[in-house]
Design an enzyme around this catalytic site. Structure first.
Site, PDB file in Angstrom:
ATOM      1  N   TRP A 196       0.830  -1.219   0.000  1.00 21.58           N
ATOM      2  CA  TRP A 196       0.000   0.000   0.000  1.00 21.58           C
ATOM      3  C   TRP A 196       0.861   1.265   0.000  1.00 21.58           C
ATOM      4  O   TRP A 196       0.344   2.366  -0.122  1.00 21.58           O
ATOM      5  CB  TRP A 196      -0.960   0.015   1.178  1.00 21.58           C
ATOM      6  CG  TRP A 196      -0.346  -0.349   2.491  1.00 21.58           C
ATOM      7  CD1 TRP A 196       0.236   0.495   3.377  1.00 21.58           C
ATOM      8  CD2 TRP A 196      -0.264  -1.657   3.057  1.00 21.58           C
ATOM      9  NE1 TRP A 196       0.690  -0.203   4.467  1.00 21.58           N
ATOM     10  CE2 TRP A 196       0.387  -1.541   4.298  1.00 21.58           C
ATOM     11  CE3 TRP A 196      -0.672  -2.926   2.639  1.00 21.58           C
ATOM     12  CZ2 TRP A 196       0.638  -2.628   5.124  1.00 21.58           C
ATOM     13  CZ3 TRP A 196      -0.432  -4.006   3.459  1.00 21.58           C
ATOM     14  CH2 TRP A 196       0.213  -3.852   4.682  1.00 21.58           C
ATOM     15  N   GLU A 244      -5.659   1.290   5.364  1.00 15.95           N
ATOM     16  CA  GLU A 244      -5.821   1.782   6.740  1.00 15.95           C
ATOM     17  C   GLU A 244      -6.970   1.075   7.456  1.00 15.95           C
ATOM     18  O   GLU A 244      -6.871   0.789   8.641  1.00 15.95           O
ATOM     19  CB  GLU A 244      -6.048   3.299   6.742  1.00 15.95           C
ATOM     20  CG  GLU A 244      -4.816   4.118   6.367  1.00 15.95           C
ATOM     21  CD  GLU A 244      -3.642   3.897   7.311  1.00 15.95           C
ATOM     22  OE1 GLU A 244      -3.863   3.495   8.467  1.00 15.95           O
ATOM     23  OE2 GLU A 244      -2.491   4.101   6.891  1.00 15.95           O
ATOM     24  N   GLN A 254      -6.526  -2.866  14.074  1.00 16.55           N
ATOM     25  CA  GLN A 254      -6.528  -4.058  14.934  1.00 16.55           C
ATOM     26  C   GLN A 254      -6.034  -5.323  14.228  1.00 16.55           C
ATOM     27  O   GLN A 254      -6.378  -6.430  14.614  1.00 16.55           O
ATOM     28  CB  GLN A 254      -7.936  -4.304  15.500  1.00 16.55           C
ATOM     29  CG  GLN A 254      -8.330  -3.214  16.474  1.00 16.55           C
ATOM     30  CD  GLN A 254      -9.813  -3.133  16.670  1.00 16.55           C
ATOM     31  OE1 GLN A 254     -10.574  -2.939  15.735  1.00 16.55           O
ATOM     32  NE2 GLN A 254     -10.249  -3.278  17.887  1.00 16.55           N
ATOM     33  N   GLY A 265     -11.261 -10.890   9.997  1.00 16.52           N
ATOM     34  CA  GLY A 265     -11.869 -10.528  11.283  1.00 16.52           C
ATOM     35  C   GLY A 265     -12.482  -9.131  11.284  1.00 16.52           C
ATOM     36  O   GLY A 265     -12.353  -8.369  10.315  1.00 16.52           O
ATOM     37  N   TYR A 266     -13.163  -8.805  12.360  1.00 16.77           N
ATOM     38  CA  TYR A 266     -13.826  -7.494  12.513  1.00 16.77           C
ATOM     39  C   TYR A 266     -14.596  -7.139  11.232  1.00 16.77           C
ATOM     40  O   TYR A 266     -14.290  -6.180  10.550  1.00 16.77           O
ATOM     41  CB  TYR A 266     -12.808  -6.409  12.862  1.00 16.77           C
ATOM     42  CG  TYR A 266     -12.098  -6.674  14.165  1.00 16.77           C
ATOM     43  CD1 TYR A 266     -12.699  -6.366  15.383  1.00 16.77           C
ATOM     44  CD2 TYR A 266     -10.845  -7.255  14.182  1.00 16.77           C
ATOM     45  CE1 TYR A 266     -12.062  -6.628  16.584  1.00 16.77           C
ATOM     46  CE2 TYR A 266     -10.200  -7.526  15.387  1.00 16.77           C
ATOM     47  CZ  TYR A 266     -10.813  -7.218  16.576  1.00 16.77           C
ATOM     48  OH  TYR A 266     -10.177  -7.479  17.746  1.00 16.77           O
ATOM     49  N   CYS A 313       9.940   1.028  18.638  1.00 14.15           N
ATOM     50  CA  CYS A 313       9.340   1.311  19.948  1.00 14.15           C
ATOM     51  C   CYS A 313       8.226   0.288  20.200  1.00 14.15           C
ATOM     52  O   CYS A 313       7.053   0.610  20.304  1.00 14.15           O
ATOM     53  CB  CYS A 313       8.800   2.738  19.986  1.00 14.15           C
ATOM     54  SG  CYS A 313       8.450   3.286  21.668  1.00 14.15           S
ATOM     55  N   CYS A 322      17.140   3.524  18.472  1.00 15.60           N
ATOM     56  CA  CYS A 322      16.057   4.491  18.204  1.00 15.60           C
ATOM     57  C   CYS A 322      16.612   5.871  17.865  1.00 15.60           C
ATOM     58  O   CYS A 322      17.424   6.423  18.621  1.00 15.60           O
ATOM     59  CB  CYS A 322      15.149   4.592  19.431  1.00 15.60           C
ATOM     60  SG  CYS A 322      13.819   5.781  19.196  1.00 15.60           S
ATOM     61  N   CYS A 364      13.498  11.475  24.213  1.00 11.38           N
ATOM     62  CA  CYS A 364      12.503  10.561  24.792  1.00 11.38           C
ATOM     63  C   CYS A 364      12.566  10.593  26.320  1.00 11.38           C
ATOM     64  O   CYS A 364      13.573  10.213  26.921  1.00 11.38           O
ATOM     65  CB  CYS A 364      12.741   9.145  24.274  1.00 11.38           C
ATOM     66  SG  CYS A 364      11.588   7.960  24.991  1.00 11.38           S
TER      67      CYS A 364
HETATM   68 FE1  SF4 Z   1      10.606   4.174  22.306  1.00 11.53          FE
HETATM   69 FE2  SF4 Z   1      11.841   6.142  23.576  1.00 11.53          FE
HETATM   70 FE3  SF4 Z   1      12.998   3.768  23.391  1.00 11.53          FE
HETATM   71 FE4  SF4 Z   1      12.742   5.308  21.249  1.00 11.53          FE
HETATM   72  S1  SF4 Z   1      13.966   5.735  23.047  1.00 11.53           S
HETATM   73  S2  SF4 Z   1      12.342   3.106  21.372  1.00 11.53           S
HETATM   74  S3  SF4 Z   1      10.786   6.303  21.625  1.00 11.53           S
HETATM   75  S4  SF4 Z   1      11.098   4.226  24.477  1.00 11.53           S
END
Ligand code: SF4
Length: 383
Positions: A43, A56, A61, A100-101, A211, A221, A227
Site C-alpha cells: 500500500w 488503513e 486491529q 476478522g472485525y 518502539c 532508536c 525521549c
Molecule cells: Fe521508544 Fe523512547 Fe525507546 Fe525510542 S527511546 S524506542 S521512543 S522508548
C-alpha cells in the site's frame, strides 16, 4: 532541549511537550531513519486515496503480516471505488473472510456507495468530510488526508499511542479521554509544515519496528535523545499496562444438516457475532448439560431455520477464541427430516450445494466446518 531532570520534576504533561529545538531534532532524525528503514509494503507503492483508505481500514486491529496478502487480493478484486460500490456484499465479505472485525468490510462497502453517490467516486480530501463516511474515524481520516492528499493532519493509532506516550513520559491511561486529548495534541504539535505523509508513516513505522510494546529497541532508536521514558528508564512502565483480560468460557453447537448433496446455512443477523457472514445453524448450549443434547439440537435448528433435522452424531469439537470469549464448539451432523427454511429475524437460511460453499463468505469456524464436508472445494480456493 529539556533535560531529564526537568522532566523528572514535571511528569504531568505540560501544555507544550517539546521545545522548538526538540521538534526540529525529532523531525530530522525521524525522516533520516525512515528513508533508510521503511518497509516496502504494497500500500506504500502508491498515494492513491482509495488504496490508502483500504489499507488503513484493514490495518485497524490487524497486523501488517496478516494484511499484506488480503490487501493485494482485495485491490485486484475491487481496483477502485466504483468496483467496490457496485460489487454484491457477498463478494466483499468473501474477500474479507478470515481478516476478522467484519463490520469494517460492511462499512467500507457502504462508504464506497456513499462516495459514488455523493462525491462522484472520489474520496473527499479533508478530515471533516472523510469522517462523515461510514467506518472512518479521526485516525483513518487523518491518515487518508495526510498520506493521500498531503494535508497537515495528525494521526494517532496503536503504534503512535505507545511511541508518543513514551516520548513525553505520559504515565496515565493513554486510551482514556484525557490521555487521548493529550496525545492528539502531541501528534499535532510535532507535525512538520511539509512532507506530513512521510512524517506520519515514519511515526507509525518507528512505533511498529523499534518502539515495540514489551522490549523497545532504544539503542537503535533515532529519537532517544528526546525521549522522556528513555531518559528516566520508564520504557517498561509506559504506556501503563492494560488490566489483565478476563475470559468468559462458552459452550456452543454448530449443526451440519444435509439434504441430497446440499447443506443448510444461515446468514448471521445484526447484533450477532458474525453479522453479515454465513454460518451453519449455531447456538449456545448449557455448559453443564449432557454431551450430544439431541432434543436441544433439534429444537434450536428448527427455531433458527424452520427445518426439522435428525442428528446423527458428533463430528468434531473445536476450541477457539473471539474477543473475550473462549469457546468450545461441538460440530454435529444431522439429516433433514421435514420443513422448509423460513426467514428468522434479520437472518436468512438456505440450502446450498457443497460445491457452492467456496463462493459464500463464512465465519472462521464455519469455514473449518465446511472443510469436513465431502466434495467441499473451499480447501483449495481462495478469495
Ligand atoms: Fe521508544 Fe523512547 Fe525507546 Fe525510542 S527511546 S524506542 S521512543 S522508548
Amino acid at each position: 532541549m529539556s533535560t531529564a531532570t526537568d522532566r523528572k520534576q514535571n511528569l504531568a504533561p505540560p501544555a507544550a511537550h517539546f521545545t522548538s529545538a526538540d521538534k526540529q531534532l525529532l523531525r530530522r532524525r525521524l525522516f533520516a531513519w525512515y528513508s533508510k528503514s521503511a518497509r516496502d509494503l504494497p500500500w506504500r507503492r502508491s498515494r492513491d486515496a482509495y488504496g490508502v483508505w483500504v489499507s488503513e481500514v484493514m490495518l485497524q486491529q490487524t497486523t501488517v503480516a496478516a494484511v499484506r496478502d488480503y490487501f493485494k487480493r482485495f485491490m485486484e478484486a475491487f481496483p477502485d471505488v466504483h468496483a467496490l460500490a457496485n460489487a454484491p456484499e457477498t463478494r466483499v465479505m468473501r474477500a474479507w473472510e478470515g481478516l476478522g472485525y467484519y463490520r469494517r468490510a460492511r462499512q467500507l462497502h457502504a462508504a464506497a456507495k456513499k462516495i459514488v453517490a455523493e462525491h462522484g467516486g472520489a474520496l473527499p480530501p479533508n478530515v471533516v468530510e472523510l469522517q462523515e463516511l461510514p467506518g472512518i474515524g479521526r485516525y483513518t481520516a487523518g491518515a487518508i488526508a495526510s498520506i493521500a492528499f498531503g494535508q497537515r493532519a495528525p494521526i494517532l493509532e496503536a503504534n503512535t499511542v505507545r511511541l508518543l506516550s513514551r516520548l513525553i513520559g505520559y504515565r496515565e491511561d493513554p486510551l482514556a479521554t484525557t490521555g487521548q486529548r493529550v496525545l492528539w495534541r502531541v501528534a499535532e504539535e510535532i507535525l512538520p509544515q511539509k512532507n506530513v505523509a512521510h512524517f506520519n508513516q515514519a511515526l507509525m513505522e518507528l512505533g511498529s519496528l523499534v518502539c515495540t510494546p514489551s522490549v523497545p529497541n532504544c539503542a537503535e532508536c533515532p529519537l532517544s535523545a528526546v525521549c522522556t521514558a528513555f531518559s528516566l528508564g520508564l520504557q517498561s512502565e509506559i504506556p501503563r499496562p492494560k488490566a489483565r483480560k478476563t475470559y468468559t468460557y462458552l459452550r456452543e453447537a454448530a449443526v451440519l444438516v444435509r439434504k441430497n448433496g446440499s447443506v443448510l446455512i444461515r446468514r448471521c443477523g445484526e447484533g450477532e457475532r458474525w453479522a453479515g457472514l454465513w454460518d451453519f445453524p449455531r447456538f449456545g448450549l448449557d455448559a453443564e448439560g449432557p454431551l450430544y443434547a439431541r432434543d436441544e439440537i433439534v429444537a434450536k435448528v428448527c427455531e433458527q431455520t424452520g427445518v426439522t433435522c435428525a442428528p446423527t452424531g458428533l463430528l468434531k469439537t473445536f476450541k477457539h477464541g473471539v474477543t473475550r470469549y473462549r469457546i468450545t464448539l461441538e460440530c454435529y451432523e444431522a439429516k433433514h427430516v421435514a420443513g422448509r427454511v423460513h426467514l428468522a429475524s434479520s437472518a436468512t437460511a438456505r440450502w446450498v450445494k457443497f460445491s457452492e460453499l467456496s463462493e459464500i463468505p463464512l465465519s472462521a469456524t464455519g469455514r473449518q466446518i465446511a472443510k469436513l464436508l465431502p466434495g467441499d472445494t473451499s480447501r483449495s480456493k481462495k478469495s
